[in-house]
Structure formats: structure tokens, C-alpha cells
Enzyme design. Structure first.
Site, mmCIF file in Angstrom:
data_model
loop_
_atom_site.group_PDB
_atom_site.id
_atom_site.type_symbol
_atom_site.label_atom_id
_atom_site.label_comp_id
_atom_site.label_asym_id
_atom_site.label_seq_id
_atom_site.Cartn_x
_atom_site.Cartn_y
_atom_site.Cartn_z
ATOM 1 N N ASP B 93 0.862 -1.182 0.000
ATOM 2 C CA ASP B 93 0.000 0.000 0.000
ATOM 3 C C ASP B 93 0.901 1.235 0.000
ATOM 4 O OD1 ASP B 93 0.985 0.127 2.552
ATOM 5 O OD2 ASP B 93 -0.937 -0.054 3.563
ATOM 6 N N ASP B 265 -7.912 -7.725 -0.113
ATOM 7 C CA ASP B 265 -6.976 -8.030 0.972
ATOM 8 C C ASP B 265 -7.658 -7.688 2.278
ATOM 9 O OD1 ASP B 265 -6.512 -4.953 0.829
ATOM 10 O OD2 ASP B 265 -5.489 -5.612 2.645
ATOM 11 N N CYS B 303 -13.652 -29.315 6.006
ATOM 12 C CA CYS B 303 -12.473 -28.529 5.621
ATOM 13 C C CYS B 303 -11.266 -29.451 5.484
ATOM 14 C CB CYS B 303 -12.216 -27.463 6.675
ATOM 15 S SG CYS B 303 -10.746 -26.470 6.358
ATOM 16 N N CYS B 305 -8.007 -28.397 5.418
ATOM 17 C CA CYS B 305 -6.742 -27.754 5.791
ATOM 18 C C CYS B 305 -5.981 -28.618 6.788
ATOM 19 C CB CYS B 305 -6.987 -26.352 6.365
ATOM 20 S SG CYS B 305 -7.519 -26.319 8.090
ATOM 21 N N CYS B 308 -7.679 -28.807 10.252
ATOM 22 C CA CYS B 308 -8.896 -29.626 10.356
ATOM 23 C C CYS B 308 -8.619 -31.102 10.103
ATOM 24 C CB CYS B 308 -9.972 -29.091 9.407
ATOM 25 S SG CYS B 308 -10.668 -27.530 10.013
ATOM 26 N N HIS B 334 -6.191 -22.393 9.182
ATOM 27 C CA HIS B 334 -7.596 -22.692 8.862
ATOM 28 C C HIS B 334 -8.296 -21.490 8.227
ATOM 29 C CE1 HIS B 334 -11.709 -24.020 8.999
ATOM 30 N NE2 HIS B 334 -11.982 -22.840 9.526
#
Lengths: 370, 370
Positions: B93, B265, B303, B305, B308, B334
Site C-alpha cells: 500500500d 486483501d 475442511c 486444511c 482440520c 484454517h
């Protein structure tokens, strides 16, 4: 599942040895260093990162897990392996060392110890039978007898504590019900050769699948440590693994191996990492120092860990000053890698019959590493 | 190295679109969500973990890195990619938003902003030229024009701020020297359609390779956000990527995509993780709650991931109560996976012409997810 807990000696070089200890969660190649995961996590790294580092055995603390989240809860979730997602071997201590460290908040009697929790002040009692029950709930592959670690220079205290440690070792053996856990006996006796000898003889007479040497690295001199290690080494059976509790600087590992030790554990590498200190062959490096502020080099250019392959000292110092969690993670990865790699090198040296050469070179190279 | 910064639209479904934005550090498949790495680290995870999650673009904050460790230091180390070991695209930014958030500790004039550091109180000045110079030192693939984000409901302030934002956009374009960075223009104007229209027309007339919509999600209603997004969407060129700054709840992502946004973002997934909150399809879950204390289920059984697949809610709660860093790491993994997977699903739905169906199903399934 191999529940025999046999220990195969694969090479010997002087007192140093390599071996394979068979556990239900896989073989342990010794000599080895076990990272400490006090609260069912090796602080700041994931199990996947530990595995990538080549970690095999990790240690977890019975005292902490008994208090929180509770061993019964962990048993309901499927045991410690499942709880913390570690499919390789785990060792739990007996809780004794931590309880005895509570100083004013514990009271010892012949039957056990009553103490106050450091978390909420609640009163608890651990006996040898309770320690085994907790460790059976946790379900580690290697569990420890409930012992008393006395101040190293108090002969009178050590004599009394040794009596308790021996009685408690017998009670632990009797209390044990699971066949998929190896209960290790613990040799105590402070800096006193007579007591250490008596302890080694008594504890080995009970016939454990492995033996720990407790009460060292708790304030005595290096010379005293080595004397006791050499004495105990000669008394322990060759065909069982020996575990030196709470020891883990690079020089201590090499010196332990030279005196017949097979297993080590220590919070040193993970604790130093959280205090911004890297363990290297050139000595300890405090990454918070301003001298590293624009240094594009890694911690150690000869190190092949994830941290050294990808990150500069300047970046690590930036993370430390910015209080970013990644600093502890990257330093933990480096420090653990340093010790685990040292142990791999040691195993190789013993197998090649080069341990004397290795240790002289090590002492020269790592002389500033303490 | 591709420095053309071309944007290929690959599919359109209503206002929603998929595309590929070509950058020197690889192609970005849009719509996408960029995790935030304010201080050159996405808090509590390693670049390797981010890569494993399928992260492509990450955002870093110019204000923070200018103050510490300093953009010149980062340039000497080889730029931000090298410094933080991120080989894929980075966006910085302009520093404007953070400086303007300093409230009493900054003073704006037509030429730039003078402010006091939140770290040590030292005085600094950022002008459009300085913002570009810092961003050129950092070396991100996408850099942002220095703009002023005014309070959404202050018409008089927004009119003045818009003049500055427009003049500064021209100065940023002039100040830019590197051809391997894409400078995005920023549309401002609060909740006022006339101002937004004026801003979109002026900024697009300057000809940027991409456009950001600033000053949304800063206190206005969802209805107002959507009105402005729809208005701006119709005015922006179709063949350039659009970036909605600071937006990142699951519903906001879907609603943004439906209104033509390509890049998002937000600190939300990483910040919630550090506050023990998991983002799931069933709503937000606070893992510190006692209700999870003996729950053997993962956060979300659907999930895939790392968290999980391997860890129970009971374990996560234990880590939180024990103040273990691993809690933040596992929850961050996660939460980021949830948003990155949502964006993959969205890209697939758009490519299949199913975005309307996808968004109705999403609104039904995720209705409690805000």
C-alpha cells in the site's frame, strides 16, 4: 504394533554406542535428542515442521497435562499421540521433577506428594500409582517412574530421597497395567558415588526396559556429572537404553554420548529460540543484537535448515524487534535442526568407529558454543 | 521476467469475472484474496505454510516497513521478496491509510503528510514522491498511489481530499521510475456518487495498469458499499484489474466479486485467528469457549486444511488456554484456507457460468458466517 521394547545395539565405539529401540510408534535410532513439548506442543512449531526436521521422539510433561487439559480428557480424545497429532514415539516424565520444583507449594511424605497447582492454586496429590495412572491415560510409548530429585549436595536429603525413589519404583512397576508402554527406572543419588552405586544396583535389580539417570545438570559441576555418568554407565546393563534427563547443550550431548548415554531431552533449543538466541557451531548468537541489523547472511551459512536456507540475520532481527511470532518459529527450527543434525553426525561417527576423532574435532570447532 | 502487467479476462458471468494478471513474480489468477503481511510476515505462519495453502499475492504495509526496519535496509538486503522469502507477487500500500489513521499525530498539507512514528514518536514526512521512492525500495510487484481516505460521510472533507488524491496520483505517476512495478490508481469519494464518478473518470484518464477502490468498508452501510461498487464498476475499464482495499469477510468477498472486483486483501482471517476465532461455513467459532473443551471434532469436518485434518477443537482450546503460539498458527492456517478455498470455488463458478447459483447457495449456507 511392536510392544517388545527391545533394544538392539548396532555399534559400539569406546563407551559410545548406537542402537535401535523398538516402540509401538516406531523405531528410535540412538543416540538421539528429544525436543520438549511440555503442554502437548513443542512451542512455536507444528508437528509437520518437527517431522521435516527429522524429529523422532518428543517429551511431554505429565504435571502440566494432568493439570490442563487433564489426562482423562486426553484419554477420551484418543490419547496424547492423537491429541497432539504425533504419530512417532512420545516419552512422558513422571511429574515428580515439576512437583518437587514447586518449593513452598508442595509437601512430600512417604506415600507421595501433595501440592498446589501453579495455574489456580487448587490442591492435588500425586503418588507413584497416580503418576502411572496419569501416564497410562496419556499413553506415551516411554513412561517414567515417579522419583524424587534431591538437591545434589545434600547427603542426608539424598539418602532419604533415595529410599523413597526406590520404594516408589517398585510401586510404579506394580501399578503399571499397559503392555504397550515401556516404564523406565530412574537412578538418583546426587553427587555421591556410594548412593549412585546403590541406586543403580537396586533399580537395575527390578528389571526395567530402560534406565534414566536423574538428578544431573541441576547445579553440580561438569566434572561431577562426568564422574557419576561414568560410574553409572559401568553398572547399567549394556542391552538397555540409558536416558540422561534434562540435558541438551551441544557439548553436553557429545560428553553424554562418550559416557554411554542413548537418549537426551532438553528445553534449551526451544527456550533459547524464544529468547532470540541461535545455537551455532560458532557459539550462541543473539539475533536481537544491533550488530545483525543489516546483515544479509543467514545464522550459519553451513546450516541447511529452512531458516538458514531462506532468511537473513537482518530479517530475523526485524521480526524480533517487531515482536512477530515468526521469529520464535524460525529460531526454533534452526536450534532443533542444529541438535538433531549433531546427533545424526554422532550416530554416523560411532558407526564408522570415528567417535574419538569426531569428539576432538567437535571440541575444537564448537569450543565457544557453550 | 514479464513486466507487461497485462490483464487477460478469461471468463465473465454477469459482472463477475476471472482473469490472469501477469507480474514479474508470476501470474495472478483472479478473483483472489491476498493475506496481509504488515511487517513483512503474515503473522504466525511461514512462507512455506502460505505457499502450501495456495497463497499467491500477499500485501505488505509501506508505513510499517518504512519505519522499521526501513525501506533502504530492505533494498540493501535485495528487496522485500528476498527479505521475507516470498517469490510470488507482493503488493504494497502507499502508507497513506496508516498515516491518516494516526489522528492527532499527523498534519496534512497540499504537498504531503507530516506525522509522528507510533514506535518512537519521531517526526517523518511522506509525500507522493516519497511514497513511491519507499515502494520502489521495497520492490513489490504492485504498488499503490498515495491517496487520502476521508471519513465516508463528510462531504466537504471528501471534496478537498479528492482534489489532493487526484493531484497526488499524477505526482505518483511522474515520480515512478521502475518498469517492473505496476502502479495502481485509487478511486476515492466516500459515499457520494458524484464524487466517486468524478474520481473514477479522472483516475482512469491517467491510464493505470490497475485500479483500487479505496474508502470503503470504513464505516458506511453495506447498501452504500454496493451502490458505490456498482457505480465504479461501470466506469472502470474492463481490461484492467480492480482491487477492493481492506475487504475480506466471506460474504464481502462474494458480494465484491458479484460487482466486478478482482483483488481483495484483509487482516480479518489472521487477526481473528489470534483472537481464537475460526471462520467457518457455519459461522464464526470462538475456540476459547468452554463448549469445545472435550470436543474431538475438527473446526469443520468438511475442511481439508492441515488444522482440520489433524487437530480437534479440544486440542485447539487447550493450546489457547495454555497460551501456546501453535494456537494462532493452526487457526491462521484454517482461516486463510477458508478464504483461499472460497476464492478457488468462486473462480470455478465464474468459469462454469454458475456464479449466480454459487452465490445463492453461498448466501444460504454461509448466512450465519458474518
Amino acid at each position: 504394533m511392536n510392544t517388545s521394547f527391545e533394544f538392539d545395539l548396532t555399534a559400539q565405539d569406546g563407551r559410545a554406542r548406537t542402537g535401535i529401540f523398538h516402540t509401538p510408534h516406531g523405531d528410535l535410532h540412538t543416540p538421539l535428542f528429544a525436543p520438549v513439548g511440555t503442554q502437548a506442543t513443542v512451542k512455536s512449531v507444528t508437528p509437520a515442521q518437527l517431522e521435516e526436521l527429522g524429529t523422532n521422539l518428543i517429551l511431554a510433561n505429565t504435571y502440566h497435562l494432568y493439570l490442563r487439559p487433564g489426562d482423562e480428557l486426553i484419554a477420551r480424545i484418543g490419547g496424547l499421540h492423537q491429541f497432539m497429532h504425533w504419530d512417532m514415539p512420545i516419552l512422558t516424565d513422571s511429574g515428580g521433577f515439576q512437583v518437587f520444583s514447586l518449593a513452598d507449594n508442595r509437601k512430600i511424605d512417604h506415600d507421595g506428594v501433595t501440592f498446589k497447582s501453579h495455574i489456580d492454586g487448587s490442591t492435588h496429590r500425586i503418588t507413584p500409582e497416580k503418576s502411572i495412572a496419569i501416564q497410562e491415560n496419556l499413553g506415551a510409548d516411554i513412561i517414567m517412574a515417579f522419583d524424587e530429585c534431591a538437591p545434589p549436595y545434600d547427603l542426608f536429603y539424598n539418602e532419604r530421597a533415595l529410599e523413597r525413589t526406590h520404594t516408589w519404583a517398585e510401586r510404579c512397576l506394580k501399578a503399571k497395567t499397559r503392555s504397550d508402554q515401556a516404564l523406565f527406572g530412574i537412578i538418583q543419588g546426587g553427587v555421591y558415588p556410594e548412593l549412585r552405586q546403590r541406586s543403580a544396583e537396586f533399580i537395575t535389580s527390578l528389571g526395567f526396559p530402560g534406565y534414566a539417570i536423574g538428578g544431573l545438570s541441576v547445579g553440580e559441576t561438569k566434572g561431577e556429572t562426568y564422574t557419576i555418568l561414568e560410574l553409572v554407565d559401568a553398572l547399567l546393563p549394556q542391552d538397555k537404553p540409558r536416558y540422561l534427563m534434562g540435558v541438551g547443550s551441544p557439548a553436553d550431548l557429545v560428553n553424554g554420548v562418550l559416557r554411554g548415554v542413548d537418549i537426551f531431552d532438553c528445553v534449551l533449543p526451544t527456550r533459547l529460540a524464544r529468547h532470540h538466541v541461535a545455537i551455532t557451531r560458532m557459539g550462541r548468537l543473539n539475533l536481537a543484537n544491533a550488530g545483525h541489523s543489516s546483515d544479509a547472511q543467514p545464522i550459519d551459512e553451513r546450516c541447511s535448515c529452512y531458516t538458514c536456507l531462506h532468511f537473513s540475520r537482518a530479517y530475523l532481527r526485524h521480526l524480533i524487534l517487531a515482536k512477530e511470532m515468526l521469529a520464535a518459529t524460525l529460531l526454533t527450527i534452526h536450534n532443533l535442526n542444529t541438535l538433531l543434525e549433531l546427533m545424526r553426525d554422532i550416530r554416523q561417527a560411532i558407526a564408522a568407529g570415528d567417535m574419538n576423532k569426531f569428539s576432538s574435532e567437535f571440541m575444537a570447532k564448537w569450543e565457544h558454543s557453550e
